[in-house]
Design a protein around this motif. Structure first.
Motif, short mmCIF file in Angstrom:
data_model
loop_
_atom_site.label_atom_id
_atom_site.label_comp_id
_atom_site.label_asym_id
_atom_site.label_seq_id
_atom_site.Cartn_x
_atom_site.Cartn_y
_atom_site.Cartn_z
N LEU A 139 0.85 -1.21 0.00
CA LEU A 139 0.00 0.00 0.00
C LEU A 139 0.88 1.24 0.00
O LEU A 139 1.18 1.81 1.03
CB LEU A 139 -0.93 -0.01 1.21
N ASP A 140 1.28 1.67 -1.20
CA ASP A 140 2.26 2.75 -1.32
C ASP A 140 1.71 3.92 -2.12
O ASP A 140 2.47 4.65 -2.75
CB ASP A 140 3.53 2.20 -1.96
N LYS A 141 0.39 4.10 -2.11
CA LYS A 141 -0.20 5.22 -2.85
C LYS A 141 -0.81 6.23 -1.89
O LYS A 141 -2.00 6.14 -1.54
CB LYS A 141 -1.28 4.70 -3.80
N PRO A 142 -0.02 7.25 -1.50
CA PRO A 142 -0.52 8.23 -0.52
C PRO A 142 -1.83 8.90 -0.96
O PRO A 142 -2.58 9.37 -0.11
CB PRO A 142 0.62 9.25 -0.43
N GLY A 143 -2.11 8.91 -2.24
CA GLY A 143 -3.36 9.52 -2.70
C GLY A 143 -4.59 8.79 -2.19
O GLY A 143 -5.69 9.34 -2.18
N LEU A 144 -4.42 7.53 -1.77
CA LEU A 144 -5.56 6.76 -1.27
C LEU A 144 -5.69 6.85 0.25
O LEU A 144 -6.61 6.30 0.83
CB LEU A 144 -5.41 5.28 -1.66
N TRP A 145 -4.72 7.52 0.89
CA TRP A 145 -4.74 7.56 2.35
C TRP A 145 -5.61 8.70 2.86
O TRP A 145 -6.17 9.46 2.07
CB TRP A 145 -3.31 7.71 2.88
N ARG A 146 -5.70 8.81 4.17
CA ARG A 146 -6.51 9.89 4.77
C ARG A 146 -5.88 11.24 4.45
O ARG A 146 -6.57 12.23 4.23
CB ARG A 146 -6.59 9.67 6.28
N ALA A 147 -4.56 11.29 4.46
CA ALA A 147 -3.83 12.50 4.10
C ALA A 147 -2.48 12.02 3.59
O ALA A 147 -1.98 10.99 4.04
CB ALA A 147 -3.67 13.42 5.29
#
Lengths: 271, 271, 271
Positions: free
Chosen positions: B116-124
């Motif tokens: 899971l290395d896509k910061p765009g999918l994270w909360r921030a």
């Protein structure tokens, strides 16, 4: 068009063994069958308003705007203390007027406050004198989640009971704060904010007297120190936390809620 | 056409008193308002990865295929340990890559794994360094439950951290296994499977050295022995369990997790 | 036309650490994806049928009619004890036939009772001998919540196992009752009803011998006495409760479940 079901969160000191929480949920679902119920915690120590206030503060912003946060830690149930609901920061809060929402408000005025004084909205016009959670707060929370405007839930008011944390004491030499919460892992959360710490610290090193130890590492995450080693870090709420990697700061450093945390800025400039 | 809402289960060592679990649920419901949330447990002993792995193993198959199982027991939070999601046996699992899913996989390769290395999918894009449950795992679990293909949640990989139970040691004379879990009733669950036991036993009697006692009854259910009597049975997960009718095998036999269980096959043929 | 999703409540002695409750929920949601699940409690002391019966009694009426109440406290699992479902007071109850529903029924006959003897409705025709909660009760509860008539869930019967509280003993002088439940706050709930108390008391004063103390205040709510002061009140279930304002009657008066409570009517007329 589908309408997103509203969320009601629940925070109490009822514990889970007696069925009190379930009784509240039954009342809510009987009136608002599509509402989503989320437990924040029911393990607030009995009648410990400030712990409930702290858990609410750290949690409510994770919920979508429009959520209704029902909190019942209510040593004065059945007495003259008011039942209230208020709007703040896009969320609605409902519970006894005893300071439960003080930390959420952090000194600000809520957008609106209502005294819940309309028996027609309650479970029965004569509520039990010992269980307003079931008989007043649950039904009014259900109606608010179904779209009842706050102003129609009672009588508008500007009065609000408040409690507050002692603020940290600080000067150019350092900051004296307190442990305000010890979590399940023994992490000790203080009332010292990142902002306060960074403003005063300038470019100096930090020494922290905490319990039986002097902590000198400020780290980004638990595993930045070796296992068993204590450290300071800024936690997910932007508060200074004393923690031990893979261990309990509470146990290892002898800290409890209320313990003083003394931060000293040393004159060594950080490279 | 109505679409069945997806299920997200939650397994953590967060406990329920601090509001950490509620924060994760708030993030999920903000992104996936119709998802069904089910707590598996939040009482995993702090940082005890293998207990979480065991509870996941015994529980996940009771959920419908397509469920997303979010597990956060994460001593390495904020360090270089990867965040992963994987597909196995019709279910999706998401959590830190520290062996949490080893027992579920039981030596098999998952169908797919993503880092899971896509910061765009994270909360921030800048997650908290201490609470990836709220800032990375919850939002990605919400997206997976809403139908995001695993492959789009990160970067495909074949690497996976694993942990394993010591396997029982066996020969023609008997089996040496261990207690891997003690449940709330004091039932002591071992790592000896029904299959292994039946394959080696043939038609012989069984004696079991467990704690301070020799158990010689293999029964179908607790009440097949008198109250207070210990027995062996094959439990609802097809594992050998040492139990006491209306009592606690843990307390009465002096057993704990990790205790050896020695099974001896005697030469007497069963009639 | 939208159909209100049915509610299934869950009451067990499973605790939350082992995943047993989650396994039941997984089975239910696999069969009835829209059902609403509400935990009443899973902290019933292990195999304590009467505590579960009491919590059900105090809680079920807060739920809307049509709710299904699943209760599993089942020391006899796997033995010959029957699995049953019954209808009473507009609600459906399902669990082992060991007296769990006795207090809910309070001596009345249920409207209908079914013995759950149709393996085709279970999770698998051969259920585990140790986990009927997952394999029999959860799937049948799911079907009942989806609208299966009780009569089709098994074979109709009039037989029902019952347990009962000892009733209070009373005469013109007073009432001798017992503590039947101690809640999280240390409030001691007795088996003496408001109705019984008011009928016998007439206009006389009341003295109550409870543990190490004589309580003489009958109040409406906790805060009607000073902090630390014991009092009698009629609680939200219309039962006499011994409580201490901002304290624990259990600890301060030395009361436990089963402790006798002796009420004496004095001859002084109330003004």
């Amino acid at each position: 068009m589908s309408i997103t079901p509203r969320i009601i969160t629940l925070t109490t000191d009822f514990g889970l063994q007696d069925g009190y929480v379930a009784a509240m949920k039954g009342v809510i679902l009987g009136m608002a069958p599509d509402v989503r119920l989320v437990d924040i915690t029911h393990d607030v120590p009995a009648q410990d308003i400030m712990t409930a206030a702290f858990v609410l503060l750290r949690t409510y912003r994770s919920f979508p705007e429009g959520s209704v946060h029902l909190a019942v830690v209510d040593p004065g149930v059945g007495s003259a203390r008011r039942a209230i609901a208020l709007e703040h920061d896009g969320h609605t809060f409902i519970g006894p007027d005893n300071g439960l929402f003080s930390l959420v408000l952090s000194g600000q005025e809520p957008q609106a406050i209502a005294t819940l004084d309309k028996p027609g909205l309650w479970r029965a016009p004569q509520p039990s004198t010992t269980f307003h959670g079931r008989d007043i707060f649950a039904p009014v929370a259900a109606r608010l989640a179904m779209g009842l405007p706050l102003i129609d839930a009672g009588t508008e008011t500007r009065e609000l009971g408040r409690m507050s944390w002692a603020l940290p004491i600080s000067d150019h030499e350092g900051i004296r704060g307190w442990v305000v919460h010890v979590d399940r892992f023994g992490n000790c959360i203080t009332n010292i904010t990142r902002q306060e710490l960074e403003r005063l610290r300038e470019r100096r090193d930090v020494k922290c007297y905490a319990g039986n130890t002097i902590v000198s590492h400020v780290v980004n995450t638990y595993s930045d120190v070796s296992e068993g080693e204590p450290a300071m870090l800024i936690n997910s709420q932007e508060l200074l936390e004393i923690a031990v990697n893979s261990g309990s700061a509470q146990r290892l450093l002898g800290l409890e809620r209320g313990a003083p945390i003394n931060i000293l800025f040393t004159e060594d400039l950080i490279a």
